[in-house]
Every structure is written in structure tokens, then in C-alpha cells.
Scaffold this motif. Structure first.
Motif, short mmCIF file in Angstrom:
data_model
loop_
_atom_site.label_atom_id
_atom_site.label_comp_id
_atom_site.label_asym_id
_atom_site.label_seq_id
_atom_site.Cartn_x
_atom_site.Cartn_y
_atom_site.Cartn_z
N TRP A 1 0.84 -1.20 0.00
CA TRP A 1 0.00 0.00 0.00
C TRP A 1 0.88 1.25 0.00
CZ3 TRP A 1 -0.96 4.35 2.91
CH2 TRP A 1 -2.21 4.96 2.79
N LEU A 2 1.90 1.24 0.87
CA LEU A 2 2.80 2.40 0.94
C LEU A 2 3.51 2.61 -0.39
CD1 LEU A 2 4.31 1.80 4.50
CD2 LEU A 2 2.92 3.79 3.83
N ARG A 3 4.01 1.53 -0.95
CA ARG A 3 4.75 1.67 -2.21
C ARG A 3 3.84 2.17 -3.32
NH1 ARG A 3 6.50 3.26 -5.69
NH2 ARG A 3 8.00 2.51 -7.23
N ASP A 4 2.62 1.65 -3.37
CA ASP A 4 1.68 2.06 -4.42
C ASP A 4 1.30 3.53 -4.27
OD1 ASP A 4 0.01 1.53 -6.67
OD2 ASP A 4 -1.73 1.24 -5.37
N ASN A 5 1.30 4.01 -3.03
CA ASN A 5 0.90 5.39 -2.77
C ASN A 5 2.09 6.32 -2.53
OD1 ASN A 5 -2.08 5.27 -2.89
ND2 ASN A 5 -1.76 3.71 -1.32
N ALA B 1 10.58 7.88 6.73
CA ALA B 1 11.42 7.45 5.62
C ALA B 1 11.39 5.93 5.55
CB ALA B 1 12.85 7.93 5.82
N VAL B 2 11.06 5.42 4.38
CA VAL B 2 10.91 3.98 4.21
C VAL B 2 11.78 3.52 3.04
CG1 VAL B 2 9.27 2.11 3.69
CG2 VAL B 2 8.51 4.11 5.01
N ARG B 3 12.52 2.44 3.27
CA ARG B 3 13.28 1.86 2.15
C ARG B 3 12.61 0.54 1.77
NH1 ARG B 3 17.45 -1.49 1.11
NH2 ARG B 3 18.02 -1.83 3.29
N PHE B 4 12.27 0.43 0.49
CA PHE B 4 11.59 -0.76 -0.01
C PHE B 4 12.57 -1.69 -0.71
CE2 PHE B 4 8.34 2.57 0.07
CZ PHE B 4 7.28 1.92 0.69
N GLU B 5 12.40 -2.97 -0.49
CA GLU B 5 13.11 -4.01 -1.23
C GLU B 5 12.07 -4.77 -2.06
OE1 GLU B 5 16.09 -4.40 -1.62
OE2 GLU B 5 17.27 -4.04 0.19
N PRO B 6 12.39 -5.35 -3.18
CA PRO B 6 13.72 -5.45 -3.78
C PRO B 6 14.13 -4.24 -4.62
CG PRO B 6 12.15 -6.67 -5.10
CD PRO B 6 11.39 -6.11 -3.93
N GLU B 7 13.28 -3.21 -4.71
CA GLU B 7 13.64 -2.07 -5.56
C GLU B 7 14.81 -1.26 -5.01
OE1 GLU B 7 10.10 0.05 -7.69
OE2 GLU B 7 9.41 -0.50 -5.69
N ALA C 1 12.33 -2.70 3.99
CA ALA C 1 13.62 -3.12 4.53
C ALA C 1 13.99 -2.30 5.76
CB ALA C 1 14.70 -2.97 3.45
N GLU C 2 13.67 -1.02 5.74
CA GLU C 2 13.97 -0.14 6.88
C GLU C 2 12.92 0.95 6.93
OE1 GLU C 2 18.21 1.37 7.20
OE2 GLU C 2 18.14 0.67 5.10
#
Lengths: 376, 376
Positions: free
Chosen positions: B29-33, B71-77, B61-62
Motif C-alpha cells: 500500500w505504501l509503495r503504491d501510494n 522514511a521507508v526503504r523498499f526491497e527489492p527495488e 527493509a527499513e
């Protein structure tokens, strides 16, 4: 004639046999739907009484077949009304419950890449001058949610002329008609040369325009091919694969918004797959560009919701469900925008691509079609 | 700053504390938004990617608070996105389920005969020239589904001018605007001098026009008073009295039709009380004149359905729920036609009564209002 009508529950209802079926009708329903001139205006068909004009204790005192029609005497009004058996058969409600959620009526035929070839192409001059051709074209829209037209003069405003053959243009903030061509500072990604994933238009409106027409005025670019996908077929496939996914996408609301233009803040809250209360599939909405944050799905369902949404997106891009065609000058296509998604491939900057579109509502089209069918 | 975000399910979601609430958000949801410029066009706000551009195995990931933002870090991107906490709070979906069916949002206030007096009357010149006055008037429509205006020049076409202050006229087979005055061979009972039971207009259309405006150009007859009734209040009363009756009227479809004009065969199948999938009350349809035979209610439910329909009709005519007023030249009223019913008393043939009406859609009004509120 058939056996005599049988009164049920002391006249609260009756049972008749018609076309081999035993059909029950309630006294109140019959009285409310009486076709006599005191109940319905013979001139315009509108009901002249309110429900409160009918006594709450209405019952059937007598019923019999007379000269092939059902004659009913109601108490306490002591009113005699005659019903046509064909009308009763067509409006019978004593029947099995509707099938599983996601069903569609007989008028709808779902299609895929292969069967979309069935969709006949009509000519503008023909549908303008020949009622049978117009009827055929409109019936194609009702059946497939998609139809094509050739020979439309490649002139500004013609797209609205086509709409006026069956209904009324729905004007929006984009105007009565809008141009789809590459712009430098686009207010909408449609006005660029990038490809657009298959989508329904304007899900951020409520009501969504039920029809979109797109006419091609110029097309000399490389690429820019058109694609349509039957959203009802997508919904059916999704339901076959995952009943749970189908329930989530139809049972929870998505959100859409558009704020690309000054003074415009359109927002809606509607499901991606919309069912009527009886489970009839009535609409599909899908648009990655204008999907807003979905905030009406409970936390514990969100992961499954997104999985179903992803599967829907995959089906939307599934080649076996997509019908591709190239628009040339003078071509037009119409989609049922609550059912059929449309897409375009990206195109290169050399040459010109100019489409003109407009919106209209489906009720006007279906009304014109029904009137033509009645005449013919 | 608040406590550090907590990752859940190996990064499938996270939990943060905002405004005293523990809120969970899914990675997908976070990544999509994500609000970054590669995900959303900074120019027009539209999403630039499709769901299929986001890896299905996306996880967090974090996550940490940095300068008040999440601040959010997404994996695998391996993509880092920053979220505004105010935005997250406004779009939180980790909350209790919605209340009982028939609920409405905070923007809606139901009214009865007494509280309808709260509905302020604005002046045409004011709303035309003063954005604050226009905003007030439109907010009244959003809240009460009903608003009045005085000082509208009693001229042909002015009703469309008023609509153009906030949106677009919905043209129909009655024209862009239509005259309501006594006619000799009326195509619609509205064009007579008989009283009309409170109703919503055109339930035989799908979509129903969401707004109706009626302007008074002449009124010198005896009688012909105007009445409005809050259909959402009626629905609430019905639900309070009979949960079963409410379930029937919202859970089964009615039918409507109109065939009063040559070439027009409008038909619809929609419930009298329409709920969204989450039980939100979104529309009321009620019109004795154009109600067709109801054929989508199972036989064993029809008697109870009619009992609930009758109770609804009684509530519609309940004086404590009806607000009455007299239209004079230069007056106009607008109703949310998916919510508020309107009626008129019969009038006598001496003198002249000439109203002019038009339809429009609610999304345009709400969009204009939202844009005005954002500016102010």
C-alpha cells in the motif's frame, strides 16, 4: 384456457398456470400494477395513484379467465381489473433466486481477443440514414460494450454528432468534446505520447460517464495502436480463479481522484467491481493513473485485496483478453465505460495523432435502441 | 518525535504511532501510494506507474522518522520514499469497521421539518460575485442536499446559468432546461396542475441526474406550494422502525420506466434505498409515477417488501419530515436528487405558474466546492 386461478392465503395472492409454469402474484402487487386508465395514464403511461391510495388490506375477492385475460376483483375497493397474460408472464417474479454474484443478463455477451472479431464495423453514413443499421450498431454496444464505426468525416465536433444519433453528450470540465493529442504541459497523461495501460475513463467522477466515443481525425505516427479489454470478462476470470479475490474487489470500495486542472478536485469512492444488490455485475472501474489511496479496506484484508487487485491488473494486460486495432482517419470507436477498458500503445513524435472524444450516458443509448426495436 | 516505526511480518507492514493511535500500513500500500516524482506526476498528480511495475514481493527493509517524516526503504527495488505523517494520518485504514448499514459521513446532516429552517437562503448576485457566498451555498447542498436562492432574474435559461456557477448541465430528452407549466396534452404529469407526491426525479435514468435545479419565472396561481423531504432521514426512520424493512428496500432492486415521449424508452433497475458495499447510504429513489412492476423480489419476500415500501411512502408524507415553502418569481431551489424528494401541491387554473428546471451532476458541484475550500 388454462385451469382457473387459485386464490391463496384468503386472497392475499393468487396462482395461475402460464406457459407451463405455476406463477403466484400478490394482491398488492397486482393492484399496484393495474393497467386501467384510473391507475395509469393512457397518454404517458405514468402511474396516477400513490401506494397510499391503495388500501393496506387489499385482497383478491375473485379471479377468473375471461376471453383469455385474467380478470381480478379487488376488495375492499370492489374494483375489477383485467390483466394481459403475456404481460404477467413477462413480469413474473415467482422464480428461482439469481445465480452466483457476478452474473450478467442475456443482453450481455462477454468476449476475449478471439471473439472480439465478431464485433461488426458499421459505416457512419449508414447508421445516420438507415434505422436498421443504427439499431444494429447500438445493439452491438449493448451486447459487447464496444463498437466501431468508419467513414466519420474527420472534422472537429463530429464525435458529438455521432453521440447525438442516440443520446446526449455529457459535458465535463474537459468540455463537450476533448482533444487527445500530445501536449507540452499536459493536464492529463492522456495528452502525451506515452502508452496508457488499459483503463476505464474518469472513475473519479460519480456518476462515471457510461459511454466514451473516440474519433480519429489524424493519425500518421508510428505506434499509438488501440486496445480494448472486456472488463466483464476480466471480472469473470477473476471470480473463476479466486472467489475470495472477487468478493474483496466487489465488496470493498476503492478511491479515485483527479486534481490536474485548476478549480477541479474530483473524488470518488466506489468498488473496482460493482455488483447490484442481487449480485448482477453492473460496472468495472480500473485506472492506475487516477487511483487514490484506498482507505476503505480493513487492515486485515488489505494484503489479500492488493493480491486480487494485482491479479486483476495482470488479466487486464493478458494478451488473450485484449483486442487490438489501429485507428485511421475517419474511424471511431465507442466503449461502455463501465465495462470495457481501453488502452493505447506509446507512439513516436514524428507525425501527428489527433483523436477527439466525448462522453455520453448509456441510458440514452439503451432508450433509443429500445424505441427502435419497438418500432421495427 | 514518536517511537521508531516497528516492522511487522518481516517487512510486509509497519506500525507507527500518530496522534495517539497505533497505525499499521502494508508495504504494498505504501509503495503504491508513494508521493515521489517517479511514481506520481508532480504536474497533474496522476500515477505514472501501474501496479505491475511494483514487484509482487515488495517489503519494507527499513523505516525511521527523519526530520518529522517517515522514511521507508523498499526491497527489492532498494527505493527510499518519504511520507508525510499528516497524509498518513488522513489516509489511515487501520481502524474499526464501519457502523451499521445506512450510515452517512460527517459531511451529511439529516433534517426534518423543524431543522430544515437551518438551511440558509443565499442571493444570486452574492454567489455569482463572492466566492465565500458561493462556497457557503454549495456547502449547504453538500450538507442538507437542499438549498435555496433568491434574486435570480426571472428569465428563460437562467437556471442553466446558476448550474454553470459550479458544474455542467446534464442534457436529457427533456432538453438542457425544461419548462414545468400546465399543458393540455402533457407528456409528463409534472406538466399538469395536479399535486405531485414527493419524489426524486427520473429514477428511470441510470445514472440518475444527481442534482435538480428549479427556478420560478412566474407564480400567480393559488396553491402549487413546494415541499422537500430528506430521503436520508426517511431511510433512517425506516431503519429504526424496521431493520427487516430497511434490508428489503436496500437489498432488492426496484424498477422504473418512462415511455411518455416518442422515441424514449427509459428503464432502470435499482434499489429504492441504495447502499455502498460498506453499508454507506448513497442514494434514495422514490417515484410513484414512474415505478414499474417490481420483478426482482422473490415471491416469499414480496409481501414484506410492499409493507416496507408502504411505510416508506407514509414517512415521505409525514408532515414532521416535510419542509414547505412558496416559490416566488426569482426564487430557485436545488435538491440532491439522490437524496432529497420534492413535491408540489395542486394548484388552480387561474393565474400562471412557470418553473424552469435543469439537471446537473453532484460530482461537479463537490469538485468546485473542494477547490474553493482549498483556495480559501
Amino acid at each position: 384456457m388454462s385451469a382457473e386461478p387459485r386464490l391463496l392465503g384468503d386472497g392475499a395472492a393468487l396462482q395461475i398456470r402460464l406457459a407451463g409454469r405455476d406463477l403466484r402474484f400478490h394482491a398488492m402487487w397486482l393492484r399496484d400494477n393495474a393497467p386501467d386508465a384510473a391507475t395509469r395514464s393512457p397518454a404517458n403511461g405514468q402511474r396516477l395513484i400513490t401506494l397510499l391510495d391503495i388500501p393496506a388490506n387489499t385482497r383478491i375477492a375473485e379471479a377468473s379467465w375471461q376471453e383469455g385475460a385474467l380478470a381480478v376483483r379487488f376488495e375492499p375497493e370492489d374494483r375489477r381489473i383485467v390483466f394481459d397474460p403475456g404481460w404477467l408472464l413477462a413480469h413474473a417474479y415467482d422464480r428461482p433466486a439469481p445465480p452466483t454474484p457476478g452474473w450478467t443478463g442475456e443482453a450481455v455477451r462477454r468476449w476475449d481477443a478471439e471473439s472480439a472479431a465478431e464485433v461488426a464495423v458499421e459505416n457512419y453514413d449508414a447508421i445516420r440514414s438507415d434505422k436498421a443499421a443504427l439499431m444494429r450498431w447500438l445493439a452491438t454496444v449493448r451486447r459487447y460494450g464496444f463498437a466501431r464505426l468508419t467513414g466519420v468525416p474527420a472534422r472537429d465536433g463530429m464525435v458529438c454528432e455521432v453521440a447525438s444519433l442516440f443520446g446526449y453528450v455529457r459535458e465535463t470540465n474537459y468540455g463537450r468534446a476533448f482533444d487527445v493529442r500530445a501536449e507540452v504541459n499536459p493536464s492529463n497523461l492522456a495528452y502525451t505520447n506515452i502508452g496508457l495501460q488499459a483503463h476505464t475513463d474518469n472513475p473519479y467522477r460519480d456518476p462515471v460517464p457510461g459511454l466514451q466515443l473516440l474519433a480519429c481525425l489524424r493519425n500518421s505516427v508510428a505506434g499509438g495502436g488501440s486496445i480494448v479489454v472486456d472488463g466483464f470478462k476480466v471480472a469473470e476470470r477473476l471470480r473463476e480463479e479466486s472467489r475470495r479475490g472477487f468478493e474483496l474487489l466487489s465488496g470493498r470500495c476503492a478511491r479515485f481522484d483527479y486534481s490536474g486542472t485548476k478549480g477541479v478536485r474530483l473524488r470518488s469512492k466506489r468498488p473496482l467491481i460493482e455488483l447490484g444488490p442481487d449480485g448482477e455485475l453492473i460496472a468495472v472501474r480500473f485506472n492506475n493513473r487516477s487511483a487514490a489511496a484506498f482507505t476503505d479496506i480493513p487492515y486485515h484484508e488489505m494484503a489479500d485485496y492488493y493480491a486480487a487487485y494485482r491479479r486483476m491488473a495482470e488479466l487486464v494486460e493478458e494478451p488473450s483478453l485484449s483486442f487490438r486495432f489501429q485507428l485511421a482517419e475517419g474511424d471511431l470507436f465507442i466503449v461502455d465505460n463501465l465495462r470495457v477498458l481501453h488502452a493505447r500503445d506509446s507512439f513516436t513524435g514524428s507525425g501527428e495523432r489527433w483523436l477527439q472524444g466525448c462522453y455520453a450516458d448509456k441510458d440514452g443509448l439503451l432508450s433509443t435502441l429500445a424505441a427502435l426495436e419497438e418500432e421495427s
